[in-house]
Design a protein around this motif. Structure first.
Motif, short mmCIF file in Angstrom:
data_model
loop_
_atom_site.label_atom_id
_atom_site.label_comp_id
_atom_site.label_asym_id
_atom_site.label_seq_id
_atom_site.Cartn_x
_atom_site.Cartn_y
_atom_site.Cartn_z
N PRO A 40 0.83 -1.22 0.00
CA PRO A 40 0.00 0.00 0.00
C PRO A 40 0.86 1.27 0.00
CG PRO A 40 0.01 -1.04 2.16
CD PRO A 40 0.69 -1.99 1.24
N ALA A 41 0.22 2.35 -0.46
CA ALA A 41 0.95 3.62 -0.63
C ALA A 41 1.06 4.36 0.69
CB ALA A 41 0.24 4.47 -1.67
N VAL A 42 1.74 3.75 1.64
CA VAL A 42 2.07 4.39 2.92
C VAL A 42 3.51 4.85 2.81
CG1 VAL A 42 2.36 4.02 5.40
CG2 VAL A 42 0.48 2.93 4.18
N ASP A 43 3.82 6.01 3.38
CA ASP A 43 5.17 6.54 3.18
C ASP A 43 6.22 5.80 4.01
OD1 ASP A 43 4.19 8.45 1.45
OD2 ASP A 43 3.84 9.91 3.05
N TRP A 44 5.84 5.32 5.20
CA TRP A 44 6.84 4.69 6.07
C TRP A 44 6.13 3.94 7.20
CZ3 TRP A 44 7.81 6.90 11.17
CH2 TRP A 44 7.07 8.06 11.43
N PHE A 45 6.88 3.10 7.90
CA PHE A 45 6.34 2.34 9.04
C PHE A 45 7.22 2.54 10.27
CE2 PHE A 45 4.42 -0.10 5.55
CZ PHE A 45 3.10 -0.16 5.99
N GLU A 46 6.55 2.46 11.41
CA GLU A 46 7.25 2.50 12.69
C GLU A 46 7.06 1.14 13.37
OE1 GLU A 46 7.07 5.88 15.92
OE2 GLU A 46 5.48 4.44 16.32
N ILE A 47 8.15 0.56 13.86
CA ILE A 47 8.04 -0.72 14.57
C ILE A 47 8.26 -0.49 16.07
CG2 ILE A 47 8.86 -2.06 12.60
CD1 ILE A 47 11.54 -2.40 14.30
N ILE A 48 7.72 -1.39 16.87
CA ILE A 48 8.06 -1.41 18.29
C ILE A 48 9.37 -2.18 18.41
CG2 ILE A 48 7.32 -2.12 20.60
CD1 ILE A 48 5.60 0.08 19.25
N SER A 49 10.42 -1.50 18.83
CA SER A 49 11.76 -2.11 18.81
C SER A 49 11.79 -3.45 19.53
CB SER A 49 12.77 -1.17 19.49
OG SER A 49 12.69 0.13 18.97
N GLY A 86 11.54 -15.11 14.25
CA GLY A 86 10.35 -15.75 13.69
C GLY A 86 9.73 -14.94 12.57
N ARG A 87 8.44 -15.20 12.35
CA ARG A 87 7.77 -14.57 11.21
C ARG A 87 7.76 -13.04 11.29
NH1 ARG A 87 2.38 -13.39 9.15
NH2 ARG A 87 2.56 -13.44 6.88
N PRO A 88 7.53 -12.44 12.48
CA PRO A 88 7.54 -10.97 12.50
C PRO A 88 8.83 -10.38 11.93
CG PRO A 88 6.63 -11.81 14.54
CD PRO A 88 7.15 -13.00 13.79
N ARG A 89 9.95 -10.95 12.31
CA ARG A 89 11.22 -10.43 11.80
C ARG A 89 11.36 -10.71 10.30
NH1 ARG A 89 16.41 -8.89 13.29
NH2 ARG A 89 17.32 -8.27 11.32
N HIS A 90 10.90 -11.87 9.88
CA HIS A 90 10.96 -12.23 8.46
C HIS A 90 10.13 -11.24 7.64
CE1 HIS A 90 11.11 -14.66 4.88
NE2 HIS A 90 9.81 -14.87 4.88
N VAL A 91 8.95 -10.89 8.16
CA VAL A 91 8.08 -9.94 7.46
C VAL A 91 8.72 -8.56 7.45
CG1 VAL A 91 5.85 -8.76 7.55
CG2 VAL A 91 5.97 -11.24 7.94
N LEU A 92 9.28 -8.17 8.59
CA LEU A 92 9.92 -6.85 8.65
C LEU A 92 11.03 -6.73 7.60
CD1 LEU A 92 10.53 -4.10 9.94
CD2 LEU A 92 11.91 -5.29 11.66
N ASP A 93 11.80 -7.79 7.45
CA ASP A 93 12.89 -7.75 6.48
C ASP A 93 12.37 -7.52 5.06
OD1 ASP A 93 14.83 -7.99 8.39
OD2 ASP A 93 15.02 -10.17 8.20
N GLN A 94 11.19 -8.06 4.78
CA GLN A 94 10.60 -7.84 3.44
C GLN A 94 10.03 -6.42 3.33
OE1 GLN A 94 8.11 -11.39 2.13
NE2 GLN A 94 8.61 -11.94 4.22
N ILE A 95 9.39 -5.96 4.40
CA ILE A 95 8.76 -4.64 4.36
C ILE A 95 9.80 -3.54 4.22
CG2 ILE A 95 7.55 -2.97 5.86
CD1 ILE A 95 5.70 -5.29 6.69
N ARG A 96 10.91 -3.70 4.89
CA ARG A 96 11.90 -2.61 4.85
C ARG A 96 12.62 -2.53 3.50
NH1 ARG A 96 17.13 -3.82 6.30
NH2 ARG A 96 17.51 -6.02 6.73
N GLU A 97 12.40 -3.52 2.66
CA GLU A 97 12.91 -3.40 1.29
C GLU A 97 12.11 -2.38 0.48
OE1 GLU A 97 13.00 -7.23 -0.56
OE2 GLU A 97 14.38 -8.06 0.93
N HIS A 98 10.89 -2.11 0.94
CA HIS A 98 9.99 -1.21 0.19
C HIS A 98 9.68 0.10 0.91
CE1 HIS A 98 9.10 -4.44 -2.69
NE2 HIS A 98 9.14 -5.25 -1.64
N TYR A 99 9.89 0.13 2.22
CA TYR A 99 9.48 1.32 2.99
C TYR A 99 10.59 1.72 3.97
CZ TYR A 99 4.76 -0.31 1.66
OH TYR A 99 3.65 -0.73 0.97
N PRO A 100 10.72 3.02 4.24
CA PRO A 100 11.57 3.43 5.36
C PRO A 100 10.96 2.95 6.68
CG PRO A 100 11.05 5.31 3.94
CD PRO A 100 10.16 4.18 3.52
N VAL A 101 11.81 2.59 7.61
CA VAL A 101 11.35 2.08 8.90
C VAL A 101 12.02 2.86 10.03
CG1 VAL A 101 11.46 0.07 10.45
CG2 VAL A 101 10.83 -0.25 8.06
#
Lengths: 308, 275
Positions: A28-37, A45-60
């Motif tokens: 989706p056309a969101v400019d960036w994401f914030e994670i809870i460190s 696990g999966r959350p980290r795996h997903v984060l690694d994919q998301i940060r390829e497309h969005y600033p974090v």
């Protein structure tokens, strides 16, 4: 690095597990994401795996809840090492945490507890921010928490306290506009004065969120749309800062991604136009037993992760 | 009296420490405070007394941690019922307040705590329901751990054409046995089937993680012993010999068992190729 090098990322959302699949599938056309460190430190696990994919497309950006910068306990360098390790791995645009303490005697209450706002605490926290910034080798961004009490030992307004931190350490500020509104109601100060006087040049980011009005107090629940007075305060803050990275947090009763995104995009309506008289009143919400910082903020729902 | 900068900081730090120690005690162990005691630290407002301001934090502290424990121990909360679960949780948190930066560790002592505080701990003849609750707590903690454990998921799964010598268990693969059908009960709870509490009956279960998703598979006693031996020796041949020698299974029959198990377990993704 100093905070003037930090970019305006645009309009972002807090990354939540409920939205992982939607984000991966639809980008989706969101400019960036914030994670809870803390949700991603030591995580494999999966959350980290997903984060690694998301940060390829969005600033974090990394947003923490356990640094306990205001505690009298020694700084937890095991925690800071893990925080730095995560930042090395995911390269966030910045790292933030709260003006709070979470516990003493090695105990973590997992709440963002208020600090007495006085010269002594200011000096204590200045020293700790300097140590953290030296360790992380980057400026720390400090957020104003929602607070539900004021100490007898407080004699400095929170905005002035934050300005003192900025002046002494060069840290950045994360102005949570909803938290200003919540704390102002609970502790009877003027939120407009707060936003007009906080150091606008050092505001790196703003937060927006919903809350629960319980009549004689307000709880910062992050479980509903942003109320009109908070939007109006946001308009004021936007004008004062000249515009800065803005993020919507939604952590309880999380709706689908598009609903969260639509709520975020309402911010555009408040970026322009004159700031008029702000009506600070909001209707009372009849729900019982609200809890601040809902647990969805910090816990992954493992039961949803099984192979169907 | 003149105070230099360092002494002033020490004094301020002592005051901050006093306030934080007092407030934390009131969160973890709320007591009946007088108006004067509370107002020593907290300002009343026009809407709330100082005690009411403090009570917002007291209520949120326990409600937040109860919610966290219920999220981590869904099955146990169902089995005990939410009210009793909360009572156990309150007692647990009282004895084991969190000392971790992450709520993920909040329940790490829960099964041990339940074992230490079981009501029949000192009795010669013990009831069975505490055993069920303890096993369920152990199982749920293991699931939480397996979900977020660091592991290499970039693996090649075994296919039918691979030889037995190429078989290796997945990196996250737990071969479990319990006195109760824990996994079946847990799955029924999370799928909202509202199961009855089970009778004692030995169960054997595989918990694995593949492509970041968890899987639970029921196995029988023979399969349990076979896989345990395979886990230790990483040799199908040795595991088959073990079954023949220890359980008196004829070798030809064991070959037939393995043929059947091999196909089923390849389909369920138990094995990676041992490169």
């Amino acid at each position: 690095m100093t905070i003037d090098k930090l970019p305006n990322l645009g309009l972002g959302l807090g990354l939540r597990g409920e939205h992982f699949n939607h984000i991966l599938e639809h980008k989706p056309a969101v400019d960036w994401f914030e994670i809870i460190s803390e949700n991603f430190m030591d995580s494999g696990g999966r959350p980290r795996h997903v984060l690694d994919q998301i940060r390829e497309h969005y600033p974090v950006v990394m947003h923490g809840v356990s640094m306990s910068i205001g505690s009298t306990d020694p700084l937890d360098f095991d925690y800071l090492k893990k925080l730095k390790q995560l930042s090395t791995e995911i390269n966030p645009v910045w790292i933030s945490d709260h003006l709070c303490w979470t516990g003493v005697l090695s105990i973590n209450s997992h709440d963002l507890l208020p600090v007495p706002l006085n010269e002594g605490t200011l000096e204590h926290i200045v020293n700790r921010i300097q140590v953290v910034q030296d360790f992380l080798e980057r400026p720390l961004i400090i957020e104003n928490p929602s607070t539900y009490l004021a100490f007898q030992h407080s004699d400095i307004p929170e905005w002035e306290f934050l300005n003192g931190l900025v002046a002494a350490t060069g840290c950045g500020l994360l102005l949570d506009v909803n938290n200003v509104y919540v704390s102002a109601f609970n502790n009877e100060f003027d939120p407009i004065e707060y936003i007009e006087n906080i150091n606008h040049q050092h505001i790196v980011q703003m937060h927006l969120a919903g809350h629960q009005h319980c009549g004689d107090h307000i709880i910062d629940t992050h479980d509903s749309p942003v109320v009109d007075p908070v939007w109006e305060l946001f308009r004021l803050a936007w004008q004062k800062t000249g515009g800065t990275s803005t993020l919507l947090e939604w952590d309880g009763n999380i709706p689908d991604f598009d609903t969260c995104h639509a709520e975020l995009l309402k911010a555009k309506q408040y970026m322009n136009g004159l700031v008029g008289d702000i009506d600070l009143a909001t209707p009372t919400d009849e729900r019982d037993l609200a809890v601040s910082n809902p647990i969805d903020f910090m816990v992954t729902k493992v039961a949803n992760s099984f192979v169907k | 009296m003149y105070l230099d900068q360092s002494s002033k900081l020490k004094t301020a730090s002592a005051q901050l420490n006093e306030i934080q120690s007092w407030m934390q005690t009131q969160l973890l162990h709320p007591s009946e405070l007088t108006k004067e005691e509370t107002e020593t630290y907290i300002k009343p407002s026009s809407k709330l007394t100082a005690r009411q301001h403090l009570a917002i934090y007291q209520r949120s502290y326990i409600a937040r941690l109860r919610a966290c424990m219920q999220a981590q121990y869904t099955g146990l909360s169902y089995a005990l019922g939410p009210q009793i679960f909360d009572q156990f949780t309150d007692f647990y948190l009282n004895n084991h307040p969190s000392k971790s930066y992450t709520l993920g560790d909040l329940g790490d002592q829960y099964a041990h705590f339940l074992a230490e505080t079981r009501p029949d701990k000192d009795e010669t003849v013990k009831e069975t329901w505490p055993d069920f609750m303890i096993e369920l707590a152990e199982f749920e903690y293991l699931i939480n751990d397996a979900f977020d454990q660091k592991s290499n998921e970039d693996i090649e799964l075994v296919k039918t054409e691979n030889t037995d010598q190429e078989f290796k268990l997945l990196p996250i693969f737990h071969i479990l046995t319990y006195q109760f059908p824990i996994s079946v009960f847990y799955k029924a709870v999370i799928n909202d089937h509202q199961p009855e509490l089970p009778q004692m009956q030995t169960s054997y279960t595989i918990l694995l993680r593949k492509n970041y998703q968890l899987g639970l598979f029921e196995i029988n006693e023979g399969q349990y012993h076979f896989l345990k031996h395979f886990e230790s020796n990483n040799s199908v041949r040795a595991a088959k010999s073990y079954m023949v020698n220890h359980f008196g299974i004829p070798a030809k029959k064991m070959d037939l068992f393995w043929k059947e198990w091999r196909q089923a377990w390849i389909e369920q993704g138990f094995f990676q190729v041992n490169l």
